[in-house]
Every structure is written in C-alpha cells, then in structure tokens.
Design a protein around this motif. Structure first.
Motif, short mmCIF file in Angstrom:
data_model
loop_
_atom_site.label_atom_id
_atom_site.label_comp_id
_atom_site.label_asym_id
_atom_site.label_seq_id
_atom_site.Cartn_x
_atom_site.Cartn_y
_atom_site.Cartn_z
N ILE A 98 0.84 -1.20 0.00
CA ILE A 98 0.00 0.00 0.00
C ILE A 98 0.87 1.24 0.00
CG2 ILE A 98 -1.66 1.35 1.35
CD1 ILE A 98 -2.81 -1.34 2.35
N LEU A 99 1.90 1.24 0.86
CA LEU A 99 2.81 2.39 0.95
C LEU A 99 3.58 2.57 -0.35
CD1 LEU A 99 4.20 1.86 4.57
CD2 LEU A 99 2.46 3.50 3.83
N LEU A 100 4.01 1.46 -0.97
CA LEU A 100 4.73 1.55 -2.23
C LEU A 100 3.85 2.15 -3.33
CD1 LEU A 100 6.85 -1.73 -2.55
CD2 LEU A 100 7.70 0.63 -2.49
N ASN A 101 2.59 1.78 -3.33
CA ASN A 101 1.67 2.33 -4.31
C ASN A 101 1.56 3.85 -4.15
OD1 ASN A 101 -0.39 2.16 -6.41
ND2 ASN A 101 -1.86 2.59 -4.79
N GLN A 138 2.90 6.79 -6.83
CA GLN A 138 2.05 7.91 -7.23
C GLN A 138 2.73 9.24 -6.91
OE1 GLN A 138 -2.22 7.60 -6.12
NE2 GLN A 138 -1.73 5.51 -5.46
N SER A 139 3.41 9.28 -5.77
CA SER A 139 4.11 10.49 -5.36
C SER A 139 5.23 10.82 -6.34
CB SER A 139 4.70 10.32 -3.95
OG SER A 139 3.68 10.05 -3.01
N GLN A 140 5.95 9.79 -6.76
CA GLN A 140 7.03 10.00 -7.73
C GLN A 140 6.51 10.60 -9.03
OE1 GLN A 140 8.98 6.01 -7.69
NE2 GLN A 140 10.84 7.18 -7.22
N GLY A 141 5.26 10.31 -9.33
CA GLY A 141 4.65 10.85 -10.54
C GLY A 141 4.12 12.26 -10.37
N GLY A 142 4.30 12.82 -9.16
CA GLY A 142 3.88 14.19 -8.92
C GLY A 142 2.57 14.35 -8.18
N ASP A 143 2.01 13.23 -7.68
CA ASP A 143 0.74 13.28 -6.96
C ASP A 143 1.00 13.72 -5.52
OD1 ASP A 143 -1.67 12.83 -5.66
OD2 ASP A 143 -2.12 11.01 -6.80
N SER A 144 0.77 15.00 -5.24
CA SER A 144 1.05 15.55 -3.91
C SER A 144 0.08 15.01 -2.87
CB SER A 144 1.00 17.08 -3.94
OG SER A 144 -0.28 17.53 -4.38
N LEU A 145 -1.16 14.71 -3.28
CA LEU A 145 -2.13 14.16 -2.34
C LEU A 145 -1.68 12.78 -1.86
CD1 LEU A 145 -4.80 14.26 -0.83
CD2 LEU A 145 -5.94 13.39 -2.89
N ALA A 146 -1.17 11.96 -2.77
CA ALA A 146 -0.67 10.63 -2.41
C ALA A 146 0.50 10.76 -1.44
CB ALA A 146 -0.24 9.86 -3.66
N ALA A 161 2.89 10.45 3.96
CA ALA A 161 3.50 11.12 5.10
C ALA A 161 2.66 10.93 6.36
CB ALA A 161 3.67 12.61 4.80
N ASP A 162 1.35 11.00 6.19
CA ASP A 162 0.45 10.83 7.33
C ASP A 162 0.56 9.42 7.91
OD1 ASP A 162 -1.87 11.84 8.99
OD2 ASP A 162 -2.84 10.13 8.03
#
Length: 203
Positions: free
Chosen positions: A13-16, A20-28, A33-34
């Motif tokens: 789940i964390l890797l997913n 997504q974060s690496q692709g620029g998804d700030s919400l992910a 982080a949470d």
C-alpha cells in the motif's frame, strides 16, 4: 493473516502511494507522510526528548524526500523513512553543537517512546495489564535496546534490517534484543515465559 503477511501488504500500500508520489501526486505523498508520521515520531523519541525538534525534523525530512522523489528508489517504505530520519537526526545533532544532545542511557527512561500508541490503545480499551507492565519495563531499557525492541516488535523488522538501520552487525542486534528481553522478563516477574512476553509486546 500472520504478522509478516500484514507487514508485506502494508508495504504494498505504501509503495503504491510512493509510486504515485514520484509521478507528482502531492495528495498521495500527503497520505504517505500521514501514514508514516506516528512511526517516525515514536522512533525519534529514542534519540531526543525535544518533541518540537522532532516535529521540525520530520517536516524537513518530508520536504527533502518530496523534492528528491524522482531520484529515490524504495523497496521497503518504512525502513527507508526511518533510516532517512535517523541520518537526519544525527546531522542535526552535530550541527546544533549540543543544544539538542543525543540521549544517553541515564536520560533514556525519561522519554515515552510509545506515548502516542499507548494513548490510542487505552482509548480503545485494548491495553491489558501485562502490556502495561511491558511498556513500563521498556521505559527502563538503555536507549539502543529500546531502539532495537521498537524496530523488532513494533515495526516487525528482522535482525538484518535492524542491523542495517542501526549500522551495526546482526550479532550486535541479537545481543541487544537478548539483553532487552532478559531485562524485561526480570522486570515483569513473575512472567517468565518468553512467548508470553512476546505476545504482550504485540498490539
């Protein structure tokens, strides 16, 4: 589902979220982080009692990781974040010229590594008498033993992963855990069964 399976699923789940974060998804990344914050905060309490310092360090770490996300390869998310935080704390301690001293053995008992976790468990009324005894006994352990116990029993890491994170060999980790478990068994007498002790460490 056993503990290893649960940890593996959580890591997926964390890797997913990380991908997504690496692709620029700030919400992910905010979700990631949470999910990591409580573990990072509790882990940092092994090194300093300054809670505001810890919060600032975690915030700086998150910004740093976000800015470098495209160049970071991660296999085990929690291990990567813990290692990054540990390295950052060491750098901050050196730069602070002693204003945020590294906790020594005599100071270690003053810090509650599991305060956030305990509060949640107590609120849900799931903390047994034996678990309370174990938490109190953990507070009396030397810092490095507490760190090893935290990583082993609360984060589910194996000895090799702990050795890598703490920058020691596997035998040193085994020694730290053996001494910690021995001390805990003595502290919470008459509980003398190692399996019972390990069960009490789980929540």
């Amino acid at each position: 589902m056993n503990k290893k399976q649960r940890i593996a699923e959580e890591n997926e789940i964390l890797l997913n979220l990380w991908h997504q974060s690496q692709g620029g998804d700030s919400l992910a990344f905010c979700q990631l982080a949470d999910k990591q914050y409580r573990t990072l905060f509790n882990y940092a309490c092994n090194f300093t009692a300054d809670r505001e310092f810890i919060k600032d360090a975690i915030q700086d770490l998150m910004i740093h990781i976000w800015e470098r996300r495209q160049n970071i390869q991660i296999q085990f998310v929690t291990i990567y974040f813990l290692r990054a935080l540990r390295n950052q704390l060491m750098q901050e301690f050196r730069r602070s010229n002693g204003s945020h001293p590294f906790l020594d053995i005599d100071e270690a008992h003053q810090v509650s590594d599991y305060q956030t976790v305990e509060t949640e468990i107590e609120r849900k009324e799931l903390l047994s008498e034996n678990q309370v005894k174990v938490r109190c006994a953990i507070e009396e352990l030397p810092r490095r033993q507490k760190e090893a116990v935290f990583l082993k029993y609360f984060e589910g890491m194996d000895n090799e992963q702990i050795a890598d994170l703490m920058q020691v060999n596997r035998q040193s980790v085994a020694n730290l855990l053996f001494k910690a478990i021995t001390a805990l068994k003595q502290h919470i007498h008459p509980i003398s069964n190692l399996l019972l002790l390990c069960f009490a460490l789980q929540f």
